[in-house]
Design an enzyme around this catalytic site. Structure first.
Site, PDB file in Angstrom:
ATOM      1  CB  SER A   1      -9.409  92.272 -91.643  1.00  8.60           C
ATOM      2  OG  SER A   1     -10.687  92.080 -91.074  1.00  8.60           O
TER       3      SER A   1
ATOM      4  CE  LYS B   1     -12.231  88.746 -91.520  1.00  2.00           C
ATOM      5  NZ  LYS B   1     -12.588  90.084 -90.996  1.00  2.00           N
TER       6      LYS B   1
ATOM      7  CB  SER C   1     -13.002  94.246 -91.212  1.00  2.00           C
ATOM      8  OG  SER C   1     -11.758  94.665 -90.726  1.00  2.00           O
TER       9      SER C   1
END
Ligand SMILES: [Mg+2]
Ligand SMILES: [Zn+2]
Lengths: 488, 94, 479
Positions: free
Chosen positions: A154, A79, A178
């Site tokens: 996210s 990420k 997330s």
């Protein structure tokens, strides 16, 4: 060999056995990325050259009989909220479009030591603020199950990459859901570990008291193995728990008979789509079939978890994001004759997207004189109640369960201008972050052709049990996790 | 829990954000909604409840007073949009 | 109108740890810009603070020295505001639960003593440093500024006093005592010129017992500057009130060159620091054993030492204060005084001539070429009448320059006094003969004549005559 359809541990084994090389594995995934990125947009930056170089290095080490680590040559997506030395780390923001960190996040270092090859930096909501990966400055990621829908967020890029075969596994981060929410929406497994189990050093902070890095994978076994790599004490993080290393993957035996399961009433009925509930209930009965005792439990403070979260998280974020001011790094708006205050104001107004600005304003407001007690002070007390209710529940139950999300993946653009509705999509995952406990989401079937996530929660440091129950349920469900996007 | 335009402006100034009129109005509406929801925390009876700041049961986490190498000057200012003589250059403060 | 000045101080002390408060960068002074920085003290995204154990230790030590209570469980807060010398745009500090509170420091003003309350001693991180570039070289009128973060993250102990001080003299005395107390603890070098000791003041003037408006004064970079600034501000506020005006609550900047204070205007928003608990740090819970060990290890502090020097050695308060200003100087005195000579005389020589020699040569007492034995010897030589006080000054100077013992110097240079009566008798006779006028004056009872005649005797002997013996003989002859 169809490398991109192998799970991560199988790739590791194939490389170890000399059936494929690290370069083969990396190349296969990089090719897959080239093939589908135009649709999926799971990555912000792909490390084509670096990954190839590193794979070659690992092959060379193997050829020389040296040990490049237990997971040598296994590719991974990271990420873009995790600091990578010498490789752009944008956090999905214009603010950091060209930011090149000078250090590696602890977890990035650990996956490197294990011999993994980073394929690139996965797309995400800007600074992890969002539940759909639509707030990324680098364009939305699309759900591999249906490109008209969001992958969740996210960590939507990480989830979509794993789901679409653009990485065998990925690192995500979870502040209010997330990891779990996009895992659910993309039909993969994702886990938020106990707060403090995995180092936050190098994880760009959104809400420091809630953030946690975690694994995202195609199955529970891979998820457990990746957790084993990243978990463990880090002296660079004051909130890191000095606990013994656990071999999570080695402890998966599917032995769950007699364990007690509590269905959390407040997040497993009202506000949840019927299709989701159906799949959820079917999975619960599978747990019964596995010899587990199922009961229902009411945790009344959960009604207020979302409210508390939307005070605490923006408050911390408003402070964490103050450092982005155009002075030491990142975007800077400059104009002739302006003073520093104008520079700050314009830099931050242009560098941040609207969701980030919204949360900064919200967080600043709830911390400001006159509002602190009513919002922030009170939210922290509600947090205490949630912690206590979980503690009480785990005196009776070994694990608690709920759907991961109230609905399957929604359409792109559907909720982006309606923050409150968007925030509601995290209602099932948020209490877990407030309490700092571990939880996993695994796919439990489809509704309207889209994956449904099943959430399993355990007491602090109860990862081994949570993973084992998930492992048993996974084999019982036999979910085929391949999305329609060109994966054969 | 409606938030006024003045409050949005005041808070934007504290947070160092210059918002356009349009942005401010949109922000005001959306924040009023969110705050209304957030304000539900006040419905909870928290008499005698202590606030939680940390969920980890840790205290006294220290490092020893040992100096380790710093980063290089190039690394220190390498990401800055304007550096001069090893320092970060900023516009006038007053 | 009855005026009363009310002063409270806020002091920041840079602790002299090796590394910074929350990272492993060197905490040493200076260096090329940004060469003592890392992701943590530059506030790079994702970096996290880990507290320096010694900084916490030294803050507790300071708090104990100021009679504070140590808080069982304290936490760090974030103080949020934007400023270019702040890498994160918040400062990690302490707020409503500081590491210590409720202490005192007693100052002795001669005619009276005052017990000044210490609100709290807490721990925080220092900011970076701005260099203002432009014609003025100051923040006013600068074209731009350059930010150096070498100082950012150095541990700072903040001491907040109650508004218990009533005069600029008291404030200066408080700072001097605090300065020596911190130096005794060896936790900071306390150099105001390098900024390792900084002081801001809140000053107001109460009129007929009702509280005045508080003004904050910044940029006082020496004890002298603080005293001047407070004196100026006290007068300014009194004058304003007397003229029927109103004192404005504001922050004012002391301009040492001009000798005035002026409002420090800033474009920043009205301060709202939005303090909240630092989520990246866990609570501090110093256990009892730790605190006890520190308490028991506290040295005798300057305030106590002054009192003991007065009672035990019979020193005046002034000289006791001078000698206790530095721990090593006080140790030197005690060592010298322990060698059997009159402590008052020993103290006088250390505080006086030796002090001046050290000062002129910029030598610390620790590396003083005259040992405590030598100093004691010097006093013994004077007391025994071997040399005069005046000769002793030269002997000490010589000893300081050569490192030789005073006795050796006296012997080698034949500096022994003439105390032999028959030798002095002859000398005095000669002088009377050569100066009949003065001798007559002396016979008429004019005391000034004695001085003149003594001067002549000294001239003849190059100062070696024992003054007491010589003047006795002159008196015997001429009265
Ligand atoms: Mg302070
Ligand atoms: Zn540093």
């Amino acid at each position: 060999m169809d490398i991109i359809n192998l799970d991560a541990l199988a790739i590791a084994e194939s490389i170890r056995e000399g059936e494929i090389s690290a370069v083969d594995a990396t190349t296969a995934f990089l090719e897959r990325i080239r093939e589908v990125e135009a649709i999926v947009n799971a990555y912000i930056n792909v490390s084509y050259e670096e990954a190839a170089r590193r794979a070659e290095m690992i092959d060379a080490m193997l050829a020389e009989g040296r040990d490049p680590g237990p997971l040598a040559g296994v590719p991974i997506a990271v990420k873009d909220l995790l600091s990578t030395r010498g490789f752009t780390t944008t956090c999905g923001s214009r603010m950091l479009e060209n930011f090149v960190p000078v250090y590696d996040a602890t977890v990035v270092g650990r996956v490197g030591e294990a011999g993994m090859v980073m394929l690139g930096k996965a797309n995400m909501d800007e600074f992890a603020m969002g539940s759909s990966t639509e707030t990324s400055y680098f364009g939305p990621t699309r759900n591999p199950w249906n490109p008209d829908t969001v992958p969740g967020g996210s960590s939507g890029g990480s989830a979509a990459a794993v789901s679409a075969g653009e990485a065998p596994w990925a690192l995500g981060s979870d502040t209010g859901g997330s990891i779990r929410q996009p895992a659910a929406m993309c039909g993969i497994v994702g886990m938020k570990p106990t707060y403090g189990l995995v180092s936050r050093y190098g994880l760009v902070a959104f809400a420091s008291s809630l953030d946690q890095v975690g694994p995202m994978a195609r199955n529970v076994g891979d998820c457990a193995a990746l957790l084993g790599v990243i978990a463990g004490h880090d002296p660079m993080d004051s909130t890191s728990i000095p606990a013994e290393k656990v071999d999570y993957q080695g402890r998966l035996d599917g032995e769950v008979r007699g364990l007690k399961v509590g269905v959390v009433k407040e997040i497993s009925s009202r506000g949840i789509d019927e299709g989701v509930l159906e799949r959820f209930r079917a999975a619960v009965s599978k747990l019964e079939g596995l010899g587990m005792e199922v009961g229902e439990i009411s945790l009344p403070s959960f009604e207020y978890a979302l409210s508390a979260y939307y005070v605490i998280a923006p408050a911390e974020a408003s402070s964490n994001l103050a450092r982005f001011d155009g002075v030491r790094y990142g975007f800077r708006a400059s104009a002739e004759g302006e003073d520093i205050w104008e520079m700050y104001d314009r830099t931050r107004s242009i560098g941040f997207g609207s969701e980030v600005k919204r949360r900064i304003i919200l967080g600043t407001y709830v911390l400001s004189a006159g509002y602190y007690d009513a919002y922030y002070g009170q939210a922290r007390k509600v947090r205490t109640l949630i912690v206590k209710e979980f503690e009480r529940a785990f005196r009776t139950y070994d694990v608690l369960v709920s759907p991961t999300t109230p609905s399957v993946a929604f359409r792109l653009g559907e909720k982006v201008d309606d923050p409150l509705t968007m925030y509601l999509s995290d209602m099932c995952t948020i209490p877990v972050n407030l309490a700092g406990i571990p939880a996993i989401s695994l796919p439990c079937g489809l509704s309207e052709g889209m994956p449904v996530g099943f959430q399993l929660m355990g007491p602090a440091l109860g990862e081994a049990t949570v993973l084992n129950v998930a492992y048993a349920l996974e084999s019982e469900l036999g979910f085929d996790q391949r999305p329609p996007i060109g994966r054969s | 829990m409606a938030i006024s335009m003045e409050e949005v402006e005041h808070v934007a100034k504290l947070a160092r954000l210059a918002l356009s009129g349009e942005e401010k109005e949109a922000m005001r509406c959306q924040l009023s909604d969110v705050l209304e929801h957030a304000h539900r925390v006040s419905e909870v009876d928290t008499e005698g409840v202590l606030p939680t700041s940390h969920v980890v049961p840790l205290v006294n986490v220290f490092r020893e007073d040992v100096v380790r190498p710093s980063i290089t000057p190039f690394e220190a200012t390498g990401n800055a949009s304007w550096a001069e003589e090893g320092a970060f250059r900023v516009p006038r403060i007053l | 109108m009855e005026f009363e000045t009310v002063i409270g101080l806020e002091i920041h002390v840079e602790l002299s740890t090796d590394s910074k408060m929350f990272c492993s960068c060197s905490a040493g002074f200076g260096g090329e810009p940004n060469t003592k920085t890392c992701p943590v003290c530059l506030g790079h995204p994702g970096s996290l603070p880990v507290p320096n154990r010694r900084a916490v230790n030294d803050t507790i030590l300071l708090a104990l020295a100021l009679n504070c209570d140590i808080t069982g469980c304290s936490i760090f807060h974030r103080k949020n505001y934007f400023y270019p010398d702040m890498p994160k745009n918040f400062q990690i500090s302490q707020y409503d639960i500081p590491i210590s509170s409720g202490g005192t420091l007693e100052i002795d003003m001669g005619e009276y003593t005052r017990t000044v309350g210490i609100t709290r001693v807490h721990l925080e991180e220092d900011t970076g440093k701005s260099v203002h570039v432009g014609e003025s070289g100051r923040i006013h009128g600068a074209e731009y500024s350059l930010e150096d973060f070498n100082r950012a993250g150095i541990p700072l102990a903040e001491i907040v006093s109650e508004p218990d001080l009533r005069t600029p003299d008291e404030a200066r005395k408080f700072m001097q005592l605090l300065h020596s107390t911190i130096r005794y603890l060896e936790i900071s070098d306390c150099k105001m010129e390098e900024g390792s000791l900084r002081c801001d003041a809140n000053i107001s003037v109460a009129v007929d017992g009702s509280m005045g408006t508080k003004v904050e004064i910044k940029n006082m970079n020496s004890f002298r500057a603080m005293h001047r600034a407070l004196t100026y501000e006290e007068q300014r506020q009194r004058r304003t009130i007397r003229d029927g005006g109103e004192v404005v609550q504001e922050t004012r900047h002391w301009d040492d060159a001009r000798g005035t204070t002026s409002p420090l205007r800033s474009k920043e928003e009205a301060f709202d620091y939005r303090y909240f608990p630092e989520p990246d740090l866990v609570p501090l819970e110093p256990d009892e054993a730790w605190v006890r060990e520190l308490r028991e290890g506290l040295p005798e502090l300057p305030g106590d030492r002054v009192r003991r020097f007065v009672s035990e050695y019979g020193l005046s308060r002034e000289i006791a204060e001078t000698l206790t200003g530095e721990r090593a100087l006080a140790d030197y005195f005690e060592d010298a005084a322990g060698k059997g000579q009159d402590p008052v005389a020993v103290a006088k020589w250390i505080a006086g001539d030796l002090g001046a020699l050290l000062n002129d040569a910029a030598v610390t007492i620790q590396s003083c070429p005259v040992g405590t034995g030598g100093l004691s010897e010097l006093v013994e030589l004077i007391d025994g009448g071997v040399i005069s006080g005046k000769m002793a000054k030269d002997v000490l100077k010589e000893a300081f320059e050569t490192g030789n013992s005073p006795r050796l110097i006296v012997e080698e240079k034949g500096l022994t006094q003439i105390a032999d009566e028959s030798e002095l008798d002859t000398l005095v006779d000669e002088v009377i003969e050569e100066n009949p006028g003065a001798a007559d004056d002396m016979r008429d009872g004019k005391e000034q004549a004695l001085k003149f005649l003594m001067g002549q005797v000294m001239k003849k002997t190059r100062g070696k005559a024992n003054p007491k013996a010589a003047s006795d003989i002159i008196r015997k002859r001429l009265t």
